[in-house]
Design a protein around this motif. Structure first.
Motif, PDB file in Angstrom:
ATOM      1  N   LEU A 226      -3.689   0.835  -4.224  1.00 41.41           N
ATOM      2  CA  LEU A 226      -3.741   2.264  -3.951  1.00 41.41           C
ATOM      3  C   LEU A 226      -5.167   2.778  -4.029  1.00 41.41           C
ATOM      4  CD1 LEU A 226      -0.720   3.452  -6.135  1.00 41.41           C
ATOM      5  CD2 LEU A 226      -0.801   3.478  -3.628  1.00 41.41           C
ATOM      6  N   ASP A 227      -5.520   3.671  -3.107  1.00 43.37           N
ATOM      7  CA  ASP A 227      -6.799   4.361  -3.184  1.00 43.37           C
ATOM      8  C   ASP A 227      -6.684   5.529  -4.163  1.00 43.37           C
ATOM      9  OD1 ASP A 227      -8.113   2.750  -1.211  1.00 43.37           O
ATOM     10  OD2 ASP A 227      -6.974   3.820   0.332  1.00 43.37           O
ATOM     11  N   THR A 228      -7.834   6.046  -4.576  1.00 41.99           N
ATOM     12  CA  THR A 228      -7.854   7.114  -5.578  1.00 41.99           C
ATOM     13  C   THR A 228      -7.070   8.337  -5.121  1.00 41.99           C
ATOM     14  OG1 THR A 228      -9.997   6.364  -6.388  1.00 41.99           O
ATOM     15  CG2 THR A 228      -9.341   8.611  -6.949  1.00 41.99           C
ATOM     16  N   GLY A 229      -7.270   8.737  -3.881  1.00 38.96           N
ATOM     17  CA  GLY A 229      -6.556   9.898  -3.365  1.00 38.96           C
ATOM     18  C   GLY A 229      -5.052   9.704  -3.342  1.00 38.96           C
ATOM     19  N   GLU A 230      -4.615   8.486  -3.076  1.00 40.38           N
ATOM     20  CA  GLU A 230      -3.188   8.185  -3.086  1.00 40.38           C
ATOM     21  C   GLU A 230      -2.616   8.265  -4.495  1.00 40.38           C
ATOM     22  OE1 GLU A 230      -2.308   5.083   0.424  1.00 40.38           O
ATOM     23  OE2 GLU A 230      -3.725   4.314  -1.071  1.00 40.38           O
ATOM     24  N   GLN A 231      -3.345   7.732  -5.449  1.00 37.49           N
ATOM     25  CA  GLN A 231      -2.892   7.810  -6.842  1.00 37.49           C
ATOM     26  C   GLN A 231      -2.738   9.257  -7.281  1.00 37.49           C
ATOM     27  OE1 GLN A 231      -5.860   5.599  -8.961  1.00 37.49           O
ATOM     28  NE2 GLN A 231      -5.170   3.609  -8.196  1.00 37.49           N
ATOM     29  N   GLU A 232      -3.691  10.086  -6.887  1.00 37.00           N
ATOM     30  CA  GLU A 232      -3.627  11.503  -7.268  1.00 37.00           C
ATOM     31  C   GLU A 232      -2.422  12.194  -6.631  1.00 37.00           C
ATOM     32  OE1 GLU A 232      -7.424  12.927  -6.080  1.00 37.00           O
ATOM     33  OE2 GLU A 232      -8.477  12.086  -7.833  1.00 37.00           O
ATOM     34  N   LEU A 233      -2.138  11.869  -5.355  1.00 36.40           N
ATOM     35  CA  LEU A 233      -0.992  12.485  -4.684  1.00 36.40           C
ATOM     36  C   LEU A 233       0.321  12.036  -5.315  1.00 36.40           C
ATOM     37  CD1 LEU A 233       0.269  14.215  -2.506  1.00 36.40           C
ATOM     38  CD2 LEU A 233      -0.007  12.318  -0.888  1.00 36.40           C
ATOM     39  N   ILE A 234       0.426  10.779  -5.680  1.00 33.06           N
ATOM     40  CA  ILE A 234       1.637  10.277  -6.333  1.00 33.06           C
ATOM     41  C   ILE A 234       1.890  11.021  -7.634  1.00 33.06           C
ATOM     42  CG2 ILE A 234       2.576   8.268  -7.563  1.00 33.06           C
ATOM     43  CD1 ILE A 234       1.289   6.536  -5.342  1.00 33.06           C
ATOM     44  N   GLN A 235       0.844  11.213  -8.409  1.00 31.00           N
ATOM     45  CA  GLN A 235       0.993  11.920  -9.690  1.00 31.00           C
ATOM     46  C   GLN A 235       1.297  13.396  -9.475  1.00 31.00           C
ATOM     47  OE1 GLN A 235      -2.651  11.058 -11.787  1.00 31.00           O
ATOM     48  NE2 GLN A 235      -2.097   8.916 -12.153  1.00 31.00           N
ATOM     49  N   ARG A 236       0.595  14.015  -8.533  1.00 34.64           N
ATOM     50  CA  ARG A 236       0.765  15.446  -8.299  1.00 34.64           C
ATOM     51  C   ARG A 236       2.162  15.761  -7.754  1.00 34.64           C
ATOM     52  NH1 ARG A 236      -3.233  15.908  -5.243  1.00 34.64           N
ATOM     53  NH2 ARG A 236      -2.321  16.217  -3.188  1.00 34.64           N
ATOM     54  N   ALA A 237       2.655  14.918  -6.845  1.00 31.50           N
ATOM     55  CA  ALA A 237       3.951  15.181  -6.206  1.00 31.50           C
ATOM     56  C   ALA A 237       5.117  14.605  -6.993  1.00 31.50           C
ATOM     57  CB  ALA A 237       3.948  14.614  -4.790  1.00 31.50           C
ATOM     58  N   GLY A 238       4.835  13.784  -8.003  1.00 28.74           N
ATOM     59  CA  GLY A 238       5.909  13.180  -8.788  1.00 28.74           C
ATOM     60  C   GLY A 238       6.683  12.120  -8.031  1.00 28.74           C
ATOM     61  N   ILE A 239       5.993  11.334  -7.219  1.00 27.87           N
ATOM     62  CA  ILE A 239       6.646  10.295  -6.414  1.00 27.87           C
ATOM     63  C   ILE A 239       6.981   9.093  -7.297  1.00 27.87           C
ATOM     64  CG2 ILE A 239       6.322   8.671  -4.501  1.00 27.87           C
ATOM     65  CD1 ILE A 239       4.434  10.839  -3.266  1.00 27.87           C
ATOM     66  N   ARG A 240       8.199   8.609  -7.152  1.00 23.84           N
ATOM     67  CA  ARG A 240       8.644   7.448  -7.926  1.00 23.84           C
ATOM     68  C   ARG A 240       8.083   6.172  -7.299  1.00 23.84           C
ATOM     69  NH1 ARG A 240      14.116   6.606 -10.880  1.00 23.84           N
ATOM     70  NH2 ARG A 240      14.110   8.879 -10.676  1.00 23.84           N
ATOM     71  N   MET A 241       7.545   5.289  -8.144  1.00 22.15           N
ATOM     72  CA  MET A 241       6.953   4.052  -7.658  1.00 22.15           C
ATOM     73  C   MET A 241       7.315   2.898  -8.581  1.00 22.15           C
ATOM     74  SD  MET A 241       2.935   3.131  -6.898  1.00 22.15           S
ATOM     75  CE  MET A 241       2.451   3.075  -8.632  1.00 22.15           C
ATOM     76  N   TYR A 242       7.696   1.780  -7.973  1.00 25.72           N
ATOM     77  CA  TYR A 242       7.950   0.543  -8.701  1.00 25.72           C
ATOM     78  C   TYR A 242       6.910  -0.483  -8.263  1.00 25.72           C
ATOM     79  CZ  TYR A 242      12.501   2.546  -9.903  1.00 25.72           C
ATOM     80  OH  TYR A 242      13.510   3.356 -10.377  1.00 25.72           O
ATOM     81  N   ALA A 243       5.880  -0.641  -9.069  1.00 16.54           N
ATOM     82  CA  ALA A 243       4.846  -1.627  -8.785  1.00 16.54           C
ATOM     83  C   ALA A 243       5.360  -3.019  -9.133  1.00 16.54           C
ATOM     84  CB  ALA A 243       3.580  -1.298  -9.580  1.00 16.54           C
TER      85      ALA A 243
ATOM     86  N   HIS B 241       0.831  -1.208   0.000  1.00 20.29           N
ATOM     87  CA  HIS B 241       0.000   0.000   0.000  1.00 20.29           C
ATOM     88  C   HIS B 241       0.866   1.259   0.000  1.00 20.29           C
ATOM     89  CE1 HIS B 241      -2.027  -3.342   2.121  1.00 20.29           C
ATOM     90  NE2 HIS B 241      -3.076  -2.971   1.408  1.00 20.29           N
ATOM     91  N   GLY B 242       0.253   2.367  -0.358  1.00 10.55           N
ATOM     92  CA  GLY B 242       0.986   3.621  -0.389  1.00 10.55           C
ATOM     93  C   GLY B 242       1.042   4.333   0.944  1.00 10.55           C
ATOM     94  N   ASP B 243       0.023   4.121   1.794  1.00 17.69           N
ATOM     95  CA  ASP B 243      -0.079   4.820   3.076  1.00 17.69           C
ATOM     96  C   ASP B 243       0.023   6.331   2.891  1.00 17.69           C
ATOM     97  OD1 ASP B 243      -0.319   2.295   4.075  1.00 17.69           O
ATOM     98  OD2 ASP B 243       1.593   2.272   5.125  1.00 17.69           O
ATOM     99  N   LEU B 244      -0.591   6.802   1.793  1.00 19.74           N
ATOM    100  CA  LEU B 244      -0.547   8.210   1.416  1.00 19.74           C
ATOM    101  C   LEU B 244      -1.907   8.885   1.537  1.00 19.74           C
ATOM    102  CD1 LEU B 244       1.774   7.805  -1.683  1.00 19.74           C
ATOM    103  CD2 LEU B 244       2.279   9.262   0.293  1.00 19.74           C
ATOM    104  N   ASN B 245      -2.791   8.281   2.328  1.00 22.63           N
ATOM    105  CA  ASN B 245      -4.098   8.890   2.537  1.00 22.63           C
ATOM    106  C   ASN B 245      -4.032  10.013   3.563  1.00 22.63           C
ATOM    107  OD1 ASN B 245      -6.352   7.773   0.977  1.00 22.63           O
ATOM    108  ND2 ASN B 245      -5.696   5.805   1.818  1.00 22.63           N
ATOM    109  N   THR B 246      -5.051  10.835   3.566  1.00 23.88           N
ATOM    110  CA  THR B 246      -5.260  11.856   4.586  1.00 23.88           C
ATOM    111  C   THR B 246      -6.668  11.663   5.137  1.00 23.88           C
ATOM    112  OG1 THR B 246      -6.211  13.475   3.058  1.00 23.88           O
ATOM    113  CG2 THR B 246      -3.800  13.450   3.272  1.00 23.88           C
ATOM    114  N   VAL B 247      -7.046  12.490   6.099  1.00 27.68           N
ATOM    115  CA  VAL B 247      -8.405  12.378   6.627  1.00 27.68           C
ATOM    116  C   VAL B 247      -9.441  12.698   5.551  1.00 27.68           C
ATOM    117  CG1 VAL B 247      -7.802  12.785   9.036  1.00 27.68           C
ATOM    118  CG2 VAL B 247      -8.254  14.740   7.544  1.00 27.68           C
ATOM    119  N   GLN B 248      -9.042  13.436   4.538  1.00 29.26           N
ATOM    120  CA  GLN B 248      -9.969  13.772   3.449  1.00 29.26           C
ATOM    121  C   GLN B 248     -10.126  12.624   2.455  1.00 29.26           C
ATOM    122  OE1 GLN B 248      -7.480  16.065   4.399  1.00 29.26           O
ATOM    123  NE2 GLN B 248      -8.981  17.216   5.621  1.00 29.26           N
TER     124      GLN B 248
END
Length: 309
Positions: free
Chosen positions: A182-199, A129-136
């Motif tokens: 990944l949840d939708t919000g996590e996917q959006e944060l990864i794209q917005r912040a440019g986080i590198r990911m190796y699935a 998992h990304g563990d990139l969620n927020t309360v929102q």
């Protein structure tokens, strides 16, 4: 990291951030699987600093999931992580390698903040998992799905401000490895912040050694070293059945051991945590023993070759 550095083992028996209870027993399960003996046999100076714990009053207040409707037990989790942050920071300042045994992954807020108190760190995040969620964005309100966002400077203020208001890691110094849920919000944060990911598909296409070499180059550029965060659900459930949120098609243990060896050889390790071992769900301590193998490989022991001799 060098062979003469002491290792400070710190237990973080917290499971309030998880969807099911049991991983608070993880630190003792990993210890009982022979961790300290194995590390000492390979020549490491090891000191067990014991566990960070909640007070009895805090345990009572944690009986109800208060604090925030979308962040269960957040007040207790923040208090716990503040203590863990201080203990981790003191270990780094003393020149040791803090090795934190979880507990659920919400403890990463304390460990990363602690490691980043005196150093600029990169983070390698091994997790299904990304563990990139927020309360929102969190669909569950479980805080073990939020610590990495907090360390990047997003989410619940008290959580992200552990150890100070600045972000503890920059997006360009973070690499996700083995991520496949990944949840939708996590996917959006990864794209917005440019986080590198190796699935999982990149792991198979490039091979684990090459993935980790690329990850170290990115996370180590302009930093003082690397924090390794390893959630045992990053492994395939057949290799690690004792986790609360298993996801199919994960890393093989042999692949993960290779990753740990490449990191060890880099000399960049500053700190590490191994989390989400749940003995209540495990089969004959298989997951706890996997954690021990991974830790020993990260700290220099070529366990698979040793076993074959």
């Amino acid at each position: 990291m060098n062979d003469s550095q002491a290792v400070h083992v710190i237990g973080a028996p917290l499971d309030l951030g998880a969807g099911c209870r049991g991983c608070r027993m993880g630190p003792d399960a990993i210890r009982c699987a022979g961790l300290l003996t194995r590390l000492r046999q390979q020549g490491r100076m090891v000191q067990d600093l014991g566990d960070v714990t909640l007070t009895e009053r805090e345990k009572l207040s944690a009986d109800s999931a208060g604090g925030h409707p979308k962040a269960k037990y957040i007040d207790e989790i923040v208090r716990f992580n503040r203590r863990l942050h201080r203990k981790t920071a003191a270990s780094v300042e003393a020149g040791a390698i803090p090795l934190i045994l979880g507990g659920d992954h919400s403890i990463a807020a304390g460990t990363i903040a602690g490691a980043a108190r005196h150093k600029r760190i990169g983070v390698l995040w091994f997790d299904a998992h990304g563990d990139l969620n927020t309360v929102q964005t969190s669909p569950s309100g479980n805080v073990h799905g939020m610590p990495l966002a907090a360390m990047l400077g997003y989410g619940y203020p008290a959580l992200k401000h552990i150890g100070g208001k600045r972000p503890k890691v920059r997006p360009e110094h973070l690499v996700l490895i083995g991520t496949r849920s990944l949840d939708t919000g996590e996917q959006e944060l990864i794209q917005r912040a440019g986080i590198r990911m190796y699935a999982s598909r990149e792991l198979h296409r490039l091979g684990m050694s090459e993935v980790v070499r690329q990850a170290l180059a990115a996370a180590g550029e302009g930093t003082d070293g690397i924090h390794v965060s390893f959630d045992l659900d990053g492994l395939d459930p057949g290799e690690a059945p004792g986790v609360g949120t298993p996801v199919s098609a994960g890393m093989r243990l042999t692949e993960a051991l290779e990753a740990m060896r490449v990191i060890a050889a880099s000399g960049l390790l500053v700190s590490a945590e191994f989390v989400e071992v749940n003995p209540a769900l495990d089969l004959r301590s298989k997951t706890a023993h996997a954690a021990v193998e991974l830790i020993c490989s990260l700290l220099g022991s070529d366990t698979m070759e040793e076993k074959s001799r």
